[in-house]
Design a protein around this motif. Structure first.
Motif, PDB file in Angstrom:
ATOM      1  N   ASP A 101       0.836  -1.203   0.000  1.00 17.54           N
ATOM      2  CA  ASP A 101       0.000   0.000   0.000  1.00 17.54           C
ATOM      3  C   ASP A 101       0.876   1.261   0.000  1.00 17.54           C
ATOM      4  O   ASP A 101       0.616   2.223  -0.746  1.00 17.54           O
ATOM      5  N   LEU A 102       1.921   1.272   0.830  1.00 16.70           N
ATOM      6  CA  LEU A 102       2.826   2.423   0.889  1.00 16.70           C
ATOM      7  C   LEU A 102       3.486   2.677  -0.462  1.00 16.70           C
ATOM      8  O   LEU A 102       3.568   3.817  -0.929  1.00 16.70           O
ATOM      9  N   ARG A 103       3.994   1.600  -1.074  1.00 14.72           N
ATOM     10  CA  ARG A 103       4.704   1.768  -2.354  1.00 14.72           C
ATOM     11  C   ARG A 103       3.763   2.203  -3.457  1.00 14.72           C
ATOM     12  O   ARG A 103       4.113   3.040  -4.285  1.00 14.72           O
ATOM     13  N   GLU A 104       2.573   1.643  -3.487  1.00 16.00           N
ATOM     14  CA  GLU A 104       1.614   2.018  -4.529  1.00 16.00           C
ATOM     15  C   GLU A 104       1.282   3.508  -4.440  1.00 16.00           C
ATOM     16  O   GLU A 104       1.240   4.216  -5.462  1.00 16.00           O
ATOM     17  N   LYS A 105       1.095   4.016  -3.222  1.00 18.49           N
ATOM     18  CA  LYS A 105       0.791   5.440  -3.047  1.00 18.49           C
ATOM     19  C   LYS A 105       1.974   6.309  -3.458  1.00 18.49           C
ATOM     20  O   LYS A 105       1.805   7.371  -4.078  1.00 18.49           O
ATOM     21  N   TYR A 106       3.173   5.867  -3.108  1.00 11.93           N
ATOM     22  CA  TYR A 106       4.374   6.616  -3.498  1.00 11.93           C
ATOM     23  C   TYR A 106       4.491   6.677  -5.019  1.00 11.93           C
ATOM     24  O   TYR A 106       4.732   7.754  -5.598  1.00 11.93           O
ATOM     25  N   ASP A 107       4.330   5.551  -5.686  1.00 12.86           N
ATOM     26  CA  ASP A 107       4.442   5.515  -7.151  1.00 12.86           C
ATOM     27  C   ASP A 107       3.398   6.420  -7.798  1.00 12.86           C
ATOM     28  O   ASP A 107       3.684   7.112  -8.789  1.00 12.86           O
ATOM     29  N   ARG A 108       2.185   6.433  -7.262  1.00 16.45           N
ATOM     30  CA  ARG A 108       1.140   7.297  -7.807  1.00 16.45           C
ATOM     31  C   ARG A 108       1.510   8.776  -7.628  1.00 16.45           C
ATOM     32  O   ARG A 108       1.274   9.597  -8.527  1.00 16.45           O
ATOM     33  N   CYS A 109       2.110   9.113  -6.478  1.00 19.98           N
ATOM     34  CA  CYS A 109       2.524  10.503  -6.239  1.00 19.98           C
ATOM     35  C   CYS A 109       3.619  10.925  -7.218  1.00 19.98           C
ATOM     36  O   CYS A 109       3.561  12.026  -7.784  1.00 19.98           O
ATOM     37  N   VAL A 110       4.612  10.085  -7.394  1.00 24.23           N
ATOM     38  CA  VAL A 110       5.714  10.410  -8.314  1.00 24.23           C
ATOM     39  C   VAL A 110       5.170  10.650  -9.719  1.00 24.23           C
ATOM     40  O   VAL A 110       5.559  11.612 -10.400  1.00 24.23           O
ATOM     41  N   ALA A 111       4.270   9.785 -10.164  1.00 25.48           N
ATOM     42  CA  ALA A 111       3.688   9.947 -11.501  1.00 25.48           C
ATOM     43  C   ALA A 111       2.878  11.234 -11.596  1.00 25.48           C
ATOM     44  O   ALA A 111       2.937  11.953 -12.604  1.00 25.48           O
ATOM     45  N   ALA A 112       2.143  11.550 -10.553  1.00 26.60           N
ATOM     46  CA  ALA A 112       1.290  12.741 -10.572  1.00 26.60           C
ATOM     47  C   ALA A 112       2.106  14.032 -10.521  1.00 26.60           C
ATOM     48  O   ALA A 112       1.689  15.058 -11.064  1.00 26.60           O
ATOM     49  N   LEU A 113       3.270  14.014  -9.880  1.00 28.19           N
ATOM     50  CA  LEU A 113       4.090  15.220  -9.762  1.00 28.19           C
ATOM     51  C   LEU A 113       4.660  15.665 -11.104  1.00 28.19           C
ATOM     52  O   LEU A 113       4.839  16.854 -11.358  1.00 28.19           O
ATOM     53  N   ARG A 114       4.996  14.708 -11.947  1.00 26.89           N
ATOM     54  CA  ARG A 114       5.531  14.993 -13.292  1.00 26.89           C
ATOM     55  C   ARG A 114       6.714  15.971 -13.251  1.00 26.89           C
ATOM     56  O   ARG A 114       6.819  16.883 -14.080  1.00 26.89           O
ATOM     57  N   LEU A 115       7.595  15.769 -12.298  1.00 28.03           N
ATOM     58  CA  LEU A 115       8.785  16.624 -12.216  1.00 28.03           C
ATOM     59  C   LEU A 115       9.724  16.315 -13.366  1.00 28.03           C
ATOM     60  O   LEU A 115       9.945  15.161 -13.726  1.00 28.03           O
ATOM     61  N   ALA A 116      10.274  17.365 -13.956  1.00 29.17           N
ATOM     62  CA  ALA A 116      11.203  17.204 -15.077  1.00 29.17           C
ATOM     63  C   ALA A 116      12.371  18.161 -14.885  1.00 29.17           C
ATOM     64  O   ALA A 116      12.241  19.207 -14.225  1.00 29.17           O
ATOM     65  N   PHE A 117      13.516  17.812 -15.475  1.00 29.72           N
ATOM     66  CA  PHE A 117      14.738  18.569 -15.262  1.00 29.72           C
ATOM     67  C   PHE A 117      15.447  18.782 -16.594  1.00 29.72           C
ATOM     68  O   PHE A 117      15.589  17.858 -17.394  1.00 29.72           O
ATOM     69  N   ASP A 118      15.864  20.018 -16.817  1.00 32.03           N
ATOM     70  CA  ASP A 118      16.625  20.352 -18.015  1.00 32.03           C
ATOM     71  C   ASP A 118      18.109  20.228 -17.729  1.00 32.03           C
ATOM     72  O   ASP A 118      18.558  20.443 -16.594  1.00 32.03           O
ATOM     73  N   PRO A 119      18.917  19.913 -18.742  1.00 33.14           N
ATOM     74  CA  PRO A 119      20.356  19.846 -18.545  1.00 33.14           C
ATOM     75  C   PRO A 119      20.873  21.201 -18.088  1.00 33.14           C
ATOM     76  O   PRO A 119      20.462  22.235 -18.617  1.00 33.14           O
ATOM     77  N   PRO A 120      21.762  21.247 -17.098  1.00 34.94           N
ATOM     78  CA  PRO A 120      22.291  22.525 -16.622  1.00 34.94           C
ATOM     79  C   PRO A 120      23.341  23.081 -17.555  1.00 34.94           C
ATOM     80  O   PRO A 120      23.963  22.341 -18.323  1.00 34.94           O
ATOM     81  N   THR A 121      23.514  24.386 -17.505  1.00 38.68           N
ATOM     82  CA  THR A 121      24.617  24.995 -18.224  1.00 38.68           C
ATOM     83  C   THR A 121      25.849  24.943 -17.343  1.00 38.68           C
ATOM     84  O   THR A 121      25.761  24.992 -16.125  1.00 38.68           O
ATOM     85  N   GLY A 122      27.002  24.837 -17.950  1.00 39.54           N
ATOM     86  CA  GLY A 122      28.240  24.768 -17.169  1.00 39.54           C
ATOM     87  C   GLY A 122      28.518  23.342 -16.738  1.00 39.54           C
ATOM     88  O   GLY A 122      27.879  22.379 -17.193  1.00 39.54           O
ATOM     89  N   PRO A 123      29.484  23.160 -15.814  1.00 36.02           N
ATOM     90  CA  PRO A 123      29.874  21.819 -15.375  1.00 36.02           C
ATOM     91  C   PRO A 123      28.710  21.085 -14.715  1.00 36.02           C
ATOM     92  O   PRO A 123      27.895  21.684 -14.016  1.00 36.02           O
ATOM     93  N   THR A 124      28.610  19.793 -14.960  1.00 38.17           N
ATOM     94  CA  THR A 124      27.563  18.976 -14.375  1.00 38.17           C
ATOM     95  C   THR A 124      28.172  17.958 -13.419  1.00 38.17           C
ATOM     96  O   THR A 124      29.344  17.644 -13.501  1.00 38.17           O
ATOM     97  N   THR A 125      27.328  17.459 -12.530  1.00 42.03           N
ATOM     98  CA  THR A 125      27.784  16.495 -11.539  1.00 42.03           C
ATOM     99  C   THR A 125      26.944  15.237 -11.640  1.00 42.03           C
ATOM    100  O   THR A 125      25.728  15.285 -11.480  1.00 42.03           O
ATOM    101  N   ASP A 126      27.602  14.089 -11.908  1.00 40.68           N
ATOM    102  CA  ASP A 126      26.940  12.799 -11.892  1.00 40.68           C
ATOM    103  C   ASP A 126      27.140  12.186 -10.521  1.00 40.68           C
ATOM    104  O   ASP A 126      28.265  11.990 -10.068  1.00 40.68           O
ATOM    105  N   ARG A 127      26.038  11.877  -9.828  1.00 38.11           N
ATOM    106  CA  ARG A 127      26.158  11.397  -8.444  1.00 38.11           C
ATOM    107  C   ARG A 127      25.819   9.925  -8.321  1.00 38.11           C
ATOM    108  O   ARG A 127      25.436   9.455  -7.253  1.00 38.11           O
ATOM    109  N   THR A 128      25.963   9.170  -9.384  1.00 38.76           N
ATOM    110  CA  THR A 128      25.643   7.745  -9.325  1.00 38.76           C
ATOM    111  C   THR A 128      26.807   6.938  -8.784  1.00 38.76           C
ATOM    112  O   THR A 128      26.655   5.764  -8.457  1.00 38.76           O
ATOM    113  N   ALA A 129      28.000   7.526  -8.652  1.00 42.99           N
ATOM    114  CA  ALA A 129      29.167   6.759  -8.205  1.00 42.99           C
ATOM    115  C   ALA A 129      29.028   6.385  -6.742  1.00 42.99           C
ATOM    116  O   ALA A 129      28.431   7.091  -5.962  1.00 42.99           O
TER     117      ALA A 129
END
Length: 436
Positions: free
Chosen positions: A408-436
């Protein structure tokens, strides 16, 4: 004739927590007053004497009694509550007990006096020509400043190449918090083992394995009480939190050991009349527990979870202790069996294209019962410019969910993420990849 309202000054009062504070029992009998803003407290290098002067100006200029001074953030809020409490006669734990929790190196020294449940640790000399790991501390390890916000400047290192890179980054950024923290250390009569250590010290600790768990508690009338145990679950293959979940799913014998270690350490620290939060690791492979860190305040991140499950946010404990009232939290009187705070994160730099309006957030919260959403960045803000991020990701939204079970918790979270529709444009200048 009804008693007069009590005046409670909240250091760093923010809008998100104001809603939760107003949900405590008898909140109508309190008058909550902001004391210093988040921007004043956490932006740039903190000027502690200036903050104290500004706080005094507000308190001295108030036309009425100051019944309590409270806060739910880390340094400098935690130390200001102790300093101002002593000066204005409000109930708070001692400044020394706060710093024994907050200074990560001193905290380890104190912990090892009474428990064995902690990792190997030592100091790293950032000024050495060739900094090396402390003797006896083995890779993999974590390097972190003695004091930081939200895991800022904390790095997991696997070898000497990682070690040198982390030392360089920490050395460049440690002064922002470390330098003002030294003002606080100067107010104390430090023990011999802390002489000359200061606030700009780097700590190395062997990496802990297992699952992360948080313990919430307080001291009242000479007794340490643990009122909640929560699980902290990371993103897959990451050290960044995905969610906090309450109550914990750990076996009861493990939870009892967590409570006992917490009580022993906090009693030894000299903790009085205040809340605390301790983060642990539990390793199912060895059945071992180990303290990660001690926080000299309750976790405001958990307040909504206690409200969902127990019926009252844990802010109640903080307020009751400050007002010399019964801090007991009800058990399982809330509308949900489980609750979680989710950290919706982005793992690369970007510019926020559009943030949902308050009306849109209210619509989502109404359509999905048992959720609350707080957006972290502002419209058009670059993620790397957002304060208090960990070293590996960017928080873009906090999503609170209550439900009958984990599905139930995960289903509600997934629905919220989908509803928020947050999007991000590539930044100008140096970028930081934080997957490491």
């Amino acid at each position: 004739m009804s008693p007069r309202p009590r005046n409670v000054f909240v250091v760093g009062l923010d809008e998100a927590n104001l809603r939760t504070l107003r949900a405590v029992p008898h909140a109508e009998e309190l008058r909550l007053h902001p004391l210093l803003t988040i921007e004043e407290l956490q932006r740039g290098e903190v000027d502690v004497p200036s903050l104290i002067d500004r706080a005094r100006s507000v308190l001295d200029g108030f036309d009425g009694p100051v019944d309590a001074i409270v806060g739910y953030w880390d340094f400098p809020v935690s130390t200001l509550v102790a300093l101002l409490g002593e000066e204005y006669g409000t109930r708070a734990t001692s400044l020394e007990s706060v710093v024994k929790c907050e200074h990560k190196y001193w905290s380890r020294l104190v912990q090892q006096e009474v428990v064995t449940e902690h990792p190997r640790f030592g100091r790293v000399d950032l000024d050495a020509a060739d900094p090396r790991p402390p003797e006896g501390v083995r890779f993999p390890m974590w390097l972190k400043p003695a004091l930081s916000y939200s895991s800022e400047l904390a790095y997991g290192v696997r070898d000497m190449e990682d070690f040198r890179s982390a030392v360089e980054h920490i050395g460049q950024g440690i002064h922002r918090v470390g330098r003002p923290f030294e003002y606080i250390l100067d107010q104390l009569d430090l023990p011999e083992e802390m002489a000359g250590v200061g606030g700009r010290v780097c700590l190395a600790e062997e990496t802990l394995n297992g699952v992360q768990v948080a313990v919430e508690g307080y001291e009242h009338d000479g007794e340490i009480t643990v009122y909640g145990v929560l699980d902290s679950i990371n993103y897959p293959d990451s050290t960044s939190f995905l969610r906090h979940q309450y109550p914990s799913a750990l076996p009861e014998p493990v939870q009892e050991r967590l409570r006992e270690v917490s009580k022993r350490v906090m009693r030894h620290i000299g903790w009085r009349r205040a809340t605390f939060s301790i983060e642990f690791f539990y390793d199912p492979a060895t059945d071992g527990i180990s303290i990660l860190e001690i926080n000299p305040r309750h976790s405001q991140a958990h307040a909504e979870l206690f409200a969902y499950v127990d019926g009252v946010p844990n802010h109640h404990c903080m307020l009751a202790l400050a007002l010399d009232e019964d801090p007991t939290l009800p058990a399982r009187q809330g509308p949900h069996a489980l609750a979680a705070k989710w950290y919706y994160r982005w793992f690369a730099d970007g510019i926020v294209r559009e943030v949902p309006s308050p009306e849109e957030l209210a619509r989502i919260e109404k359509e999905i019962p048992g959720v609350r959403i707080d957006i972290v960045p502002d419209d058009g803000q670059r993620l790397s410019d957002v304060d208090q991020q960990d070293s590996y990701s960017y928080e873009v939204a906090h999503i609170f969910t209550g439900g009958a079970d984990e599905h139930d918790l995960r289903e509600k979270y997934d629905r919220c993420v989908a509803a928020l529709r947050l999007a991000f444009d590539p930044p100008t200048g140096p970028t930081t990849d934080r997957t490491a």
